[in-house]
Design an enzyme around this catalytic site. Structure first.
Site, mmCIF file in Angstrom:
data_model
loop_
_atom_site.group_PDB
_atom_site.id
_atom_site.type_symbol
_atom_site.label_atom_id
_atom_site.label_comp_id
_atom_site.label_asym_id
_atom_site.label_seq_id
_atom_site.Cartn_x
_atom_site.Cartn_y
_atom_site.Cartn_z
ATOM 1 N N LYS A 99 5.448 21.489 30.766
ATOM 2 C CA LYS A 99 5.388 22.960 31.193
ATOM 3 C C LYS A 99 4.433 23.225 32.056
ATOM 4 O O LYS A 99 4.386 24.133 33.016
ATOM 5 C CB LYS A 99 5.489 23.980 29.841
ATOM 6 C CG LYS A 99 6.805 23.917 28.953
ATOM 7 C CD LYS A 99 7.902 24.282 29.831
ATOM 8 C CE LYS A 99 9.158 24.623 29.035
ATOM 9 N NZ LYS A 99 10.501 24.845 29.807
ATOM 10 N N ASP A 114 24.159 17.950 32.744
ATOM 11 C CA ASP A 114 22.776 17.360 32.165
ATOM 12 C C ASP A 114 21.846 17.659 33.538
ATOM 13 O O ASP A 114 21.822 16.738 34.301
ATOM 14 C CB ASP A 114 23.229 15.848 31.967
ATOM 15 C CG ASP A 114 21.890 15.151 31.603
ATOM 16 O OD1 ASP A 114 20.863 15.647 31.509
ATOM 17 O OD2 ASP A 114 22.242 13.919 31.112
ATOM 18 N N SER A 160 6.160 28.343 29.703
ATOM 19 C CA SER A 160 5.837 28.667 28.258
ATOM 20 C C SER A 160 4.511 29.221 28.363
ATOM 21 O O SER A 160 3.671 28.588 28.987
ATOM 22 C CB SER A 160 6.133 27.542 27.517
ATOM 23 O OG SER A 160 5.779 27.715 26.088
ATOM 24 N N TYR A 184 5.468 18.757 25.347
ATOM 25 C CA TYR A 184 5.919 19.811 25.862
ATOM 26 C C TYR A 184 5.038 20.624 26.597
ATOM 27 O O TYR A 184 5.219 21.204 27.625
ATOM 28 C CB TYR A 184 6.229 20.580 24.680
ATOM 29 C CG TYR A 184 6.988 21.939 24.979
ATOM 30 C CD1 TYR A 184 8.318 22.157 25.243
ATOM 31 C CD2 TYR A 184 6.287 23.336 24.766
ATOM 32 C CE1 TYR A 184 8.899 23.429 25.352
ATOM 33 C CE2 TYR A 184 7.000 24.395 25.117
ATOM 34 C CZ TYR A 184 8.322 24.575 25.591
ATOM 35 O OH TYR A 184 8.956 25.727 25.885
#
Length: 262
Positions: free
Chosen positions: A165, A68, A148, A161
């Protein structure tokens, strides 16, 4: 040294998070093919084990461990165990990630944001810190972090998100500045749309909606196609290798030209 030798990872160790599926699996397989001993980790321990077994069946060396990446001490322990087993750590590939749940900013709840940020950013932070423990003394190493195209493109429902990123990018640049004097390189791979379990969950190749989505993404890129996992994995191989020995603090956008920031 010829160029093919420059891309060799023979006698090196690569630690890969998120290696159980998708982009992480492709990176692990490609680095093993280039000669590296690969430590395959994933929160899904069985998936990491399957990747390592696949690599072993091809005659390369790989080990696996459930991990994890949001658990700092677990990450540190896993990297220490890998170093104890192989005696070196040459490439740290922080790839594990999760997608957001589509919440728009007005409705974004703290729990959802914290979950996305913890995996996508803190996982990179903890992996990088664990790698520095060994790379600093060795005065060599490559830390390669996954970002990304979301760092360049804004879409509704992607705030958590995109923020995570984007944070990876500035973190990596700072890391490159701090670690460079120790011979450590830090770079980012920011892929365009690649169909994986993470980006397109629940859709198979025969799904009409999936095909329409792929076609739409292909039209965004001058190369008129979406990427595949190996398109991204080859960027990790390059950045881990001696071919990129003078490359640090950079964003490698493997996206078919979908974004071209100056």
């Amino acid at each position: 040294m010829n160029f093919s030798n420059a891309l060799s990872l023979a006698e090196r160790t690569a630690f890969v998070t998120g290696a159980g599926a998708g982009l992480g699996r492709s990176v692990a397989r490609l680095m093993a093919g280039a000669g590296a001993c690969v430590v395959c980790t994933d929160i899904d321990a069985d998936a990491a084990k399957a990747t390592a077994a696949e690599i072993g069946a091809q005659g390369a060396t790989a080990y696996s461990q459930g991990l994890d990446v949001t658990d700092r001490e677990a990450v540190r322990a896993a990297v220490r165990a890998a170093y104890a087993r192989t005696g070196r750590l040459d490439a740290m590939c922080n790839i594990a990630g999760v997608a957001g749940d589509g919440q728009q900013v007005a409705d974004l709840d703290e729990e959802s944001f914290d979950r996305v940020f913890a995996v996508n950013f803190k996982g990179v932070l903890f992996g990088s810190q664990a790698a520095l423990e060994f790379m600093t003394g060795a005065k060599r190493g490559a830390i390669i972090n996954m970002a990304s195209s979301a760092i360049d493109l804004a879409f509704p429902g992607t705030a958590s998100y995109s923020v995570a990123k984007s944070a990876v990018v500035m973190f990596t640049k700072t890391l490159a500045a701090e670690a460079g004097p120790f011979g450590i390189r830090a770079n980012v791979v920011a892929p365009g749309f690649v169909p994986t379990r993470l980006s397109m969950p629940g859709n198979d190749d025969g799904d009409a909606a999936r095909q329409a989505c792929l076609a739409a993404w292909a039209q965004r890129a001058p190369l008129r196609r979406v990427g595949d996992a190996d398109d991204v994995a080859h960027q990790f191989l390059y950045l881990a290798s001696d071919a990129a020995s003078f490359v640090t603090g950079q964003i490698l956008r493997a996206n078919g030209g979908a974004t071209m920031p100056w």
